[in-house]
Design an enzyme around this catalytic site. Structure first.
Site, PDB file in Angstrom:
ATOM      1  CG  ASP A 138      -2.204   0.908   1.186  1.00  0.00           C
ATOM      2  OD1 ASP A 138      -2.922   0.888   0.443  1.00  0.00           O
ATOM      3  OD2 ASP A 138      -1.728   1.967   2.291  1.00  0.00           O
ATOM      4  CG  HIS A 198      -5.884  -2.841  -0.191  1.00  0.00           C
ATOM      5  ND1 HIS A 198      -5.182  -2.298  -1.148  1.00  0.00           N
ATOM      6  CD2 HIS A 198      -5.467  -2.179   0.570  1.00  0.00           C
ATOM      7  CE1 HIS A 198      -4.010  -0.747  -1.044  1.00  0.00           C
ATOM      8  NE2 HIS A 198      -4.104  -1.098   0.185  1.00  0.00           N
TER       9      HIS A 198
END
Length: 329
Positions: free
Chosen positions: A106, A304
């Site tokens: 991320d 994610h």
């Protein structure tokens, strides 16, 4: 391979430009620096630390400045990318090493890529999870994000005003984190056609679109407790300040706009992750932007939080790649 457990982890505080950086270390061998994203901590690498240690590496997961037990400077400018790169270099030096492989997830992927870009003398290879590499430059970030979503507001723009997102989160940190994690996880994300949780409706909040009532399979109640306890103690301002320096980063990195990262690299993304679908063009540009890329993987049915959703597969991909780019001494 030697067997390792959580009891083999060592927590340390080291001096850094932030003031102090908290890290968790496991194993011996070539150094692998693990950098988390938002809103996480070193704990997001809990399933990678023992696997990398067992494979013969010195795995070190940091709390990025603003998170956990690391320092949390008050000034927004203290969260510029240049400062975070300097923290990573300081950690390598504090551990008595001259170089490291750096792996990020991320925001940590962007921090890792920029660290490799600016300090190739220190970071010999870079692994990127979930967020593809896009070279610095292009239009000013605030202008790009403001143009997204039409009448709705993109979450990055929503995060810009100090105190605004905090006011949404602070009354129920644990519940907000649970919803945010669920919104971007493969097994709990909203179905196609539902309102997108990356956007805020007029007069609304991000939480309005979070799934409710079910945690993703990768996140137990006790694990959520760990995340919640840290953010209840620290607040989220330090974490959110990373988003608030993006225009400053754009100016700071003007000298390297468009520059490739040339070290050996790895990319692993989730097939259901908006980060990989929205940035598909960035992945297609890897022959130019990541000329040292040795492997790229998109994991079908994965969201994610990739190293937590698919820890065994990510561990395998990381250790196979590390055997090529950082063989054990």
């Amino acid at each position: 391979m030697p067997q390792t457990t959580a009891s083999d982890r060592v927590h340390r505080l080291v001096a850094s430009p932030a003031g102090r950086t908290h890290l968790v270390e496991q194993g011996t061998g070539p150094l692998v620096l693990l950098v988390h994203g938002f809103p996480e901590s070193w704990y997001s690498w809990r399933r990678q630390l023992p696997a990398l240690a067992a494979a013969g590496y010195r795995a070190v997961a940091v709390d990025v400045r603003g998170y956990g037990r690391s320092s949390r400077p008050a000034e927004v400018d203290a969260y510029r990318m240049l400062e975070l790169v300097a923290d990573n270099v300081a950690v390598v030096e504090a551990l008595g090493e001259r170089s490291a492989v750096i792996v990020g997830h991320d925001w940590g992927a962007t921090i890792a890529a920029t660290s490799a870009l600016l300090r190739p003398d220190v970071f010999s290879a870079v692994g990127l999870l979930s967020v593809p590499y896009t070279p610095p430059g292009g239009p000013r970030p605030s202008e790009v994000f403001a143009a997204m979503g039409g009448p709705e507001e993109f979450y990055v723009s929503y995060f810009q005003e100090p105190g605004r997102a905090e006011a949404e989160i602070e009354p129920d940190v644990r519940g907000w984190l649970a919803g945010f994690y669920a919104a971007l996880s493969a097994d709990t994300m909203p179905p196609p056609g539902a309102p997108d949780p990356h956007f805020v409706g007029a007069g609304g909040t991000l939480r309005d679109r979070f799934p409710a009532g079910r945690l993703p399979a990768w996140l137990g109640e006790d694990e959520l407790d760990v995340y919640a306890a840290e953010f209840e103690r620290t607040g989220l301002t330090g974490a959110l300040n990373r988003y608030r320096t993006m225009d400053r980063d754009w100016a700071d990195l003007a000298d390297v706009h468009g520059a490739p990262v040339t070290q050996p690299s790895l990319f692993v993304g989730g097939g259901l992750d908006a980060s990989t679908t929205w940035l598909a063009d960035a992945i297609e540009a890897y022959p130019t932007t990541l000329p040292g890329l040795t492997a790229s993987h998109l994991l079908d049915g994965c969201g994610h939080w990739i190293q937590q959703e698919r820890p065994e597969l990510v561990n395998t991909l990381l250790t196979e790649w590390l055997a090529e780019v950082a063989p054990r001494r």
